[in-house]
Write an enzyme that holds these catalytic residues in place. Structure first.
Site, PDB file in Angstrom:
ATOM      1  N   GLU A   1       3.584 -51.062  32.009  1.00 28.18           N
ATOM      2  CA  GLU A   1       3.287 -51.372  30.596  1.00 28.18           C
ATOM      3  C   GLU A   1       3.752 -52.788  30.336  1.00 28.18           C
ATOM      4  OE1 GLU A   1       5.560 -49.137  27.700  1.00 28.18           O
ATOM      5  OE2 GLU A   1       7.364 -49.176  28.926  1.00 28.18           O
TER       6      GLU A   1
ATOM      7  N   LEU B   1       7.029 -46.299  27.506  1.00 26.57           N
ATOM      8  CA  LEU B   1       7.181 -45.767  26.151  1.00 26.57           C
ATOM      9  C   LEU B   1       5.899 -45.005  25.789  1.00 26.57           C
ATOM     10  CD1 LEU B   1       9.215 -46.034  23.664  1.00 26.57           C
ATOM     11  CD2 LEU B   1       7.376 -47.388  22.681  1.00 26.57           C
TER      12      LEU B   1
ATOM     13  N   LYS C   1      13.110 -45.121  22.751  1.00 23.08           N
ATOM     14  CA  LYS C   1      12.929 -46.423  22.102  1.00 23.08           C
ATOM     15  C   LYS C   1      14.297 -47.029  21.792  1.00 23.08           C
ATOM     16  CE  LYS C   1       9.372 -48.491  19.148  1.00 23.08           C
ATOM     17  NZ  LYS C   1       9.068 -49.582  20.039  1.00 23.08           N
TER      18      LYS C   1
ATOM     19  N   TYR D   1      15.299 -47.408  17.811  1.00 27.06           N
ATOM     20  CA  TYR D   1      14.525 -47.979  16.709  1.00 27.06           C
ATOM     21  C   TYR D   1      13.122 -47.421  16.717  1.00 27.06           C
ATOM     22  CZ  TYR D   1      11.995 -51.225  19.813  1.00 27.06           C
ATOM     23  OH  TYR D   1      11.181 -51.763  20.779  1.00 27.06           O
TER      24      TYR D   1
HETATM   25  N1  PDD Z   1       6.749 -51.992  20.692  1.00 26.94           N
HETATM   26  N2  PDD Z   1       5.642 -50.084  25.228  1.00 26.94           N
HETATM   27  C1  PDD Z   1       6.765 -50.696  24.808  1.00 26.94           C
HETATM   28  C2  PDD Z   1       7.809 -51.061  25.805  1.00 26.94           C
HETATM   29  C3  PDD Z   1       6.950 -50.959  23.437  1.00 26.94           C
HETATM   30  O1  PDD Z   1       8.080 -51.548  23.002  1.00 26.94           O
HETATM   31  C4  PDD Z   1       5.916 -50.622  22.526  1.00 26.94           C
HETATM   32  C5  PDD Z   1       6.075 -50.850  21.044  1.00 26.94           C
HETATM   33  C6  PDD Z   1       4.754 -50.002  23.019  1.00 26.94           C
HETATM   34  C7  PDD Z   1       3.620 -49.585  22.118  1.00 26.94           C
HETATM   35  O2  PDD Z   1       3.984 -48.466  21.321  1.00 26.94           O
HETATM   36  P1  PDD Z   1       3.300 -48.200  19.902  1.00 26.94           P
HETATM   37  O3  PDD Z   1       1.837 -48.148  20.135  1.00 26.94           O
HETATM   38  O4  PDD Z   1       3.862 -46.926  19.457  1.00 26.94           O
HETATM   39  O5  PDD Z   1       3.692 -49.357  19.005  1.00 26.94           O
HETATM   40  C8  PDD Z   1       4.665 -49.740  24.378  1.00 26.94           C
HETATM   41  C9  PDD Z   1       7.198 -52.169  19.336  1.00 26.94           C
HETATM   42  C10 PDD Z   1       6.109 -52.278  18.370  1.00 26.94           C
HETATM   43  C11 PDD Z   1       8.198 -53.291  19.278  1.00 26.94           C
HETATM   44  O6  PDD Z   1       9.085 -53.314  20.123  1.00 26.94           O
HETATM   45  O7  PDD Z   1       8.146 -54.102  18.367  1.00 26.94           O
END
Ligand code: PDD
Length: 284
Positions: free
Chosen positions: A179, A203, A147, A31
């Site tokens: 994270e 991620l 992801k 996703y």
């Molecule tokens: N989450 N780390 C993890 C495990 C994540 O799932 C996310 C994003 C991030 C931050 O990535 P970004 O800055 O590209 O949004 C870091 C999304 C938004 C979610 O699962 O809804």
């Protein structure tokens, strides 16, 4: 709400998904979450690249990536949202195949794609007073850079945080803070911003990239190193970052108050620069 599903724009209630979809049976899919600022997709190229990397990593053959952007803008149009800050959820699974069998289905099975767009409520666009986080063992797999929709360890960790009155769980692998369950994690020590290096254990957050660029441009030194659990006490500030989270300062870890319990100076600086960036720049 109108959503995009397998080539069609449909009312959400008209979407039909087979229980033999491999996303449902195996969490066999990936996703992406993107957002807009003021009606425009934010860092679309970075999200598209990560989306393509995730597809490639799990060998899903999905060729529609070129028309993705058009479909997203079409969803903005047909849903007529007045809120210019929208969150876009895109999911692709390996498709529907019967009987249930672990190995990939035949080549003619088409990937399932779903896109939906929803307004970002409480879009603060301002730093809040800080959040509480807990520390949690990282029990996820070794490909956290993909992801994947297989999010159960992240779900359990975040639920535990909520049960403890916190907002996020910071995941610890081999004593290092990697994270959050759905965010990247940052610490500030002696004016320097620390965040875990890119690897298969985190991620590669798009917001993380933006913050690295911001730190460079406003003269904040960055150290791409994960913080050791025993070093937490030596840090002055912490924050988390993510697409819909933006930047949130962390003022409590496992019940321990950080600094004076308020958003720290460097976090504030980074946040203000982030705000300027999203307000002022063209994204394309
Ligand atoms: N989450 N780390 C993890 C495990 C994540 O799932 C996310 C994003 C991030 C931050 O990535 P970004 O800055 O590209 O949004 C870091 C999304 C938004 C979610 O699962 O809804």
């Amino acid at each position: 709400m109108i959503v995009y599903f397998n080539g069609k724009f449909l009312e959400l209630d008209d979407v039909k998904i087979s229980p033999f979809d491999r996303g449902f049976l195996y969490a066999d899919g990936i996703y992406e979450v993107i957002r807009t600022y003021y009606g425009k997709l934010f860092r679309y190229a970075d999200h598209l690249e990560r989306f393509r990397n995730s597809l490639k990593a799990i060998k899903i053959n999905f060729v529609e990536t070129d028309i993705l952007e058009n479909n997203i803008y079409k969803l903005f149009e047909v849903n007529k949202y007045s809120n210019p800050n929208l969150s876009i959820y895109i999911q692709v699974t390996r498709g529907v195949s019967f009987p249930r069998k672990h190995s990939f289905p035949p080549d003619e099975v088409r990937a399932t794609i779903f896109i939906c767009v929803s307004p970002i409520e409480n879009d603060a666009l301002m730093i809040d007073k800080g959040i509480k986080v807990i520390l949690e063992e990282d029990i996820r797999w070794s490909r956290c850079n993909i992801k994947s929709i297989s999010l159960l360890p992240a779900v359990l960790a975040n639920q535990h945080a909520v049960e403890e009155g916190a907002e996020e769980a910071i995941l610890i692998r081999d004593e290092y803070l990697m994270e959050g369950s759905h965010t990247n994690f940052w610490g500030i020590k002696n004016g320097e911003a620390w965040t875990a290096p890119l690897s298969n254990f985190i991620l590669p957050g798009v917001t993380r990239t933006v913050i690295l660029e911001i730190c460079n441009s406003i003269g904040i030194k960055v150290s791409e190193q994960a913080i050791h659990k025993s070093d937490i006490k030596n840090f002055d500030e912490f924050f988390i970052s993510g697409t819909t989270t933006e930047i949130k300062s962390v003022t409590q870890i496992n019940g321990r108050i950080i600094g004076n319990g308020k958003t720290g100076e460097i976090t504030g600086k980074i946040y203000n620069a982030y705000l300027k960036y999203v307000e002022g720049k063209s994204w394309f």
